[in-house]
Scaffold this motif. Structure first.
Motif, mmCIF file in Angstrom:
data_model
loop_
_atom_site.group_PDB
_atom_site.id
_atom_site.type_symbol
_atom_site.label_atom_id
_atom_site.label_comp_id
_atom_site.label_asym_id
_atom_site.label_seq_id
_atom_site.Cartn_x
_atom_site.Cartn_y
_atom_site.Cartn_z
ATOM 1 N N PRO A 266 10.034 -10.370 18.023
ATOM 2 C CA PRO A 266 8.932 -10.357 18.757
ATOM 3 C C PRO A 266 8.240 -11.716 19.061
ATOM 4 O O PRO A 266 8.300 -12.442 17.975
ATOM 5 N N ARG A 267 7.214 -11.712 19.891
ATOM 6 C CA ARG A 267 6.434 -12.919 20.023
ATOM 7 C C ARG A 267 5.204 -12.667 18.952
ATOM 8 O O ARG A 267 4.875 -11.482 18.693
ATOM 9 N N ALA A 268 4.557 -13.673 18.586
ATOM 10 C CA ALA A 268 3.444 -13.650 17.993
ATOM 11 C C ALA A 268 2.078 -14.456 18.102
ATOM 12 O O ALA A 268 2.417 -15.491 19.233
ATOM 13 N N ALA A 269 1.059 -14.113 18.178
ATOM 14 C CA ALA A 269 -0.018 -14.575 18.807
ATOM 15 C C ALA A 269 -0.400 -16.044 18.109
ATOM 16 O O ALA A 269 -0.772 -17.069 18.885
ATOM 17 N N SER A 270 -0.037 -16.188 16.768
ATOM 18 C CA SER A 270 0.026 -17.566 16.308
ATOM 19 C C SER A 270 1.101 -18.326 16.874
ATOM 20 O O SER A 270 2.280 -17.991 16.622
ATOM 21 N N PRO A 271 0.841 -19.473 16.994
ATOM 22 C CA PRO A 271 1.804 -20.471 17.623
ATOM 23 C C PRO A 271 2.902 -20.776 16.557
ATOM 24 O O PRO A 271 4.081 -20.958 16.831
ATOM 25 N N ALA A 272 2.439 -20.872 15.168
ATOM 26 C CA ALA A 272 3.265 -21.161 14.223
ATOM 27 C C ALA A 272 4.148 -20.179 13.760
ATOM 28 O O ALA A 272 5.432 -20.191 13.564
ATOM 29 N N GLN A 324 6.911 -10.585 25.947
ATOM 30 C CA GLN A 324 6.919 -9.727 24.890
ATOM 31 C C GLN A 324 7.959 -10.073 23.697
ATOM 32 O O GLN A 324 7.754 -9.715 22.613
ATOM 33 N N ALA A 325 8.897 -10.885 24.014
ATOM 34 C CA ALA A 325 9.920 -11.003 23.248
ATOM 35 C C ALA A 325 10.584 -12.383 23.336
ATOM 36 O O ALA A 325 10.754 -13.062 24.371
ATOM 37 N N HIS A 326 11.284 -13.003 22.190
ATOM 38 C CA HIS A 326 12.299 -13.886 22.153
ATOM 39 C C HIS A 326 13.563 -13.261 22.282
ATOM 40 O O HIS A 326 13.912 -12.261 21.755
ATOM 41 N N HIS A 327 14.452 -14.005 23.205
ATOM 42 C CA HIS A 327 16.008 -13.201 23.140
ATOM 43 C C HIS A 327 16.877 -14.577 22.816
ATOM 44 O O HIS A 327 16.767 -15.703 23.189
ATOM 45 N N LEU A 328 18.179 -13.995 22.433
ATOM 46 C CA LEU A 328 19.197 -15.085 22.277
ATOM 47 C C LEU A 328 20.227 -14.708 23.229
ATOM 48 O O LEU A 328 20.556 -13.704 23.524
ATOM 49 N N VAL A 329 20.468 -16.002 23.903
ATOM 50 C CA VAL A 329 21.221 -16.121 25.122
ATOM 51 C C VAL A 329 22.227 -16.986 24.908
ATOM 52 O O VAL A 329 22.215 -18.016 24.313
ATOM 53 N N SER A 330 23.372 -16.509 25.526
ATOM 54 C CA SER A 330 24.703 -17.639 25.793
ATOM 55 C C SER A 330 24.906 -17.574 27.160
ATOM 56 O O SER A 330 24.600 -16.722 28.058
ATOM 57 N N ALA A 331 25.768 -18.783 27.501
ATOM 58 C CA ALA A 331 26.050 -18.825 29.060
ATOM 59 C C ALA A 331 27.830 -18.795 28.996
ATOM 60 O O ALA A 331 28.355 -19.569 27.854
ATOM 61 N N VAL A 332 28.252 -18.192 29.866
ATOM 62 C CA VAL A 332 29.726 -18.193 30.074
ATOM 63 C C VAL A 332 30.023 -18.593 31.791
ATOM 64 O O VAL A 332 29.269 -18.097 32.368
ATOM 65 N N THR A 333 30.919 -19.594 31.975
ATOM 66 C CA THR A 333 31.026 -19.963 33.227
ATOM 67 C C THR A 333 32.698 -19.800 33.450
ATOM 68 O O THR A 333 33.297 -19.931 32.655
ATOM 69 N N MET A 429 11.122 0.141 21.504
ATOM 70 C CA MET A 429 9.814 0.374 22.213
ATOM 71 C C MET A 429 9.096 -0.915 22.286
ATOM 72 O O MET A 429 8.251 -0.661 23.204
ATOM 73 N N LEU A 430 9.163 -1.952 21.679
ATOM 74 C CA LEU A 430 8.752 -3.473 21.974
ATOM 75 C C LEU A 430 9.371 -3.612 23.745
ATOM 76 O O LEU A 430 8.352 -4.235 24.428
ATOM 77 N N LYS A 431 10.370 -3.419 23.865
ATOM 78 C CA LYS A 431 11.290 -3.489 25.422
ATOM 79 C C LYS A 431 10.427 -2.727 25.967
ATOM 80 O O LYS A 431 10.269 -3.146 27.439
ATOM 81 N N LEU A 432 10.253 -1.496 25.835
ATOM 82 C CA LEU A 432 9.593 -0.299 26.612
ATOM 83 C C LEU A 432 8.235 -0.630 27.016
ATOM 84 O O LEU A 432 7.694 -0.203 27.924
ATOM 85 N N SER A 433 7.400 -1.353 26.096
ATOM 86 C CA SER A 433 5.897 -1.356 26.111
ATOM 87 C C SER A 433 5.220 -1.876 27.563
ATOM 88 O O SER A 433 4.177 -1.297 27.864
ATOM 89 N N PRO A 434 5.931 -2.789 28.066
ATOM 90 C CA PRO A 434 5.409 -3.149 29.465
ATOM 91 C C PRO A 434 5.385 -2.074 30.415
ATOM 92 O O PRO A 434 4.577 -1.955 31.523
ATOM 93 N N LEU A 435 6.442 -1.159 30.510
ATOM 94 C CA LEU A 435 6.434 -0.289 31.039
ATOM 95 C C LEU A 435 5.785 1.094 31.192
ATOM 96 O O LEU A 435 5.413 1.789 32.194
ATOM 97 N N ILE A 436 5.400 1.438 30.021
ATOM 98 C CA ILE A 436 4.744 2.625 29.735
ATOM 99 C C ILE A 436 3.168 2.430 29.276
ATOM 100 O O ILE A 436 2.571 3.291 28.842
#
Length: 439
Positions: A266-272, A324-333, A429-436
């Motif tokens: 999840p994201r947080a309000a505090s930058p730290a 709403q969230a940080h995600h872990l992402v990789s790239a395949v080419t 539910m975090l992922k769903l929150s913007p939709l509902i």
């Protein structure tokens, strides 16, 4: 084809001016500051449309529906040079793999839909430049179509109507969701799969006066995403997507890229605190293992259609941050083998490994057993497939699907042996929150 530069207009304002007037696709790179969110497109007035019961007719239709006037002029500055825009639902990927579902499809929702668009707006966000592209039609030359489009954009756009209250119903209550996660963990312990993506569905009756374009405008403000999209089929069905995930891209040289997302914090309000959440995600052994398994699956999928030795992993375990969230992402080419095209690439990798699991076939069987509804459009792909053979596509997540009677909002996550059922429900539910939010 002809193109013309128009006075700059924000993509969201142009969408407001054009929505509600027949089939329309808005490929909406709404994530300000994201390096992948530099270009948006709006396609209107398709010369042909295709409603799919399965994926089989798509390749032939891509050829037969092409306009005769199908070459963009050199001053058109965008990768998409006219062509097909639409979506292919997750359930359309079952039969090609020899699978079937125990769930009847959602009423009135097709397996996919595409329009062949030869009237397109392209937006360069950084340069604040807008261009229109048109092909001639038997009853109208390209220049006249460009002038008519410019005229539609000229008046101040009317405001979207308010969104009526939506009465969301959870089809898989929390205690059952968590119990199903435990059942999935048992399959993992037994060696059936390494992981599987488990999802749930919320539904709401479509209220009188519900305008999907209004919903998309609110969604893009709440949750801007680099692969956001709005699709209106003109028949009462629409998709409003805030997807952060690229599925497959293909350029005219044959270069392929896929960017699987696996891992969420999840994201947080505090930058730290927010930075600490991102760092913890990057270092989390469970999330890294989950991401690596799907990266390997996609390496294998690309290996089926790419030149031997060309498949690489140039980026592993990158953290990307969204509203709403940080995600872990990789790239395949990779590089597509000679003689193959966009449809071959799409079908060889469909559905995307990040929303199935590994091994894919067994994971999809377990998904169908444990989930309470079909997936429909969700976890499929929204794509453009250009007249020149290029393609870009997203995974259909963070998406509301509207039929004439019902609204669907779905979310989930990858389950591994280390998954904690209560935490998996909270992530869903975090992922769903913007939709509902309009509940």
């Amino acid at each position: 084809m002809q193109c013309r530069e128009l006075a700059w207009i924000d993509p969201g304002t142009a969408f407001q001016a054009l929505a509600g007037q027949g089939p329309l696709v808005f490929l909406d790179s709404a994530a300000t500051g994201d390096p992948r969110a530099q270009i948006s497109y709006i396609g209107i007035d398709p010369r042909a449309t295709l409603r799919l019961d399965n994926a089989t007719p798509l390749p032939a239709w891509l050829e037969t529906a092409k306009p005769e006037d199908n070459t963009a002029p050199p001053d058109w500055p965008f990768p998409f040079k006219g062509g097909a825009m639409g979506w292919l639902g997750y359930d359309a990927g079952l039969a090609p793999l020899g699978l079937s579902s125990r769930h009847p499809p959602f009423p009135t929702l097709p397996a996919g839909w595409f329009g062949m668009f030869d009237l397109v707006l392209g937006f360069d966000h950084a340069a604040r430049r807008c261009f229109a592209l048109a092909a001639a039609r038997p009853a109208d030359n390209a220049g006249a179509r460009l002038m008519a489009l410019a005229a539609r954009l000229a008046p101040p756009a009317a405001s979207f109507p308010p969104i009526p209250p939506l009465q969301w119903v959870e089809t898989l209550p929390r205690h059952i969701y968590e119990a199903q996660v435990e059942r999935l963990r048992a399959y993992i312990a037994a060696g059936d799969v390494y992981q599987a993506n488990f999802t749930a569905c919320f539904t709401a009756p479509r209220p009188p006066g519900f305008n999907p374009a209004s919903f998309h405008a609110a969604l893009r403000a709440r949750s801007p995403a680099p692969f956001a999209a709005f699709i209106d089929t003109g028949t009462g069905m629409a998709l409003c997507s805030a997807s952060p995930e690229r599925f497959l891209s293909l350029d005219t040289t044959g270069r392929v890229e896929t960017r699987p997302i696996k891992g969420t914090a999840p994201r947080a309000a505090s930058p730290a605190e927010d930075q600490a959440n991102a760092a913890a995600l990057r270092a989390n052994p469970k999330e890294r293992a989950e991401n690596l398994m799907i990266t390997d699956l996609l390496r294998n999928d690309l290996g089926q259609v790419c030149a031997t030795g060309s498949v690489q992993v140039p980026e592993l375990f990158a953290v990307e941050s969204y509203a709403q969230a940080h995600h872990l992402v990789s790239a395949v080419t990779g590089r597509l083998r000679a003689g193959l095209g966009a449809a071959d690439l799409l079908f060889s990798c469909f559905p995307g490994g990040s929303i199935t699991g590994a091994p894919k076939y067994r994971a999809m069987q377990i998904i169908d057993e444990l989930e309470e509804t079909p997936r429909g459009a969700y976890c499929g792909s929204i794509a453009w497939i250009g007249l020149d053979g290029a393609m870009d596509s997203s995974i259909v997540i963070r998406t509301l699907v509207a039929t004439p009677e019902t609204l669907y909002a779905q979310a989930g996550g990858g389950i591994t042996w280390d998954s904690v059922p209560s935490a998996e429900y909270e992530e869903m539910m975090l992922k769903l929150s913007p939709l509902i939010a309009h509940g």
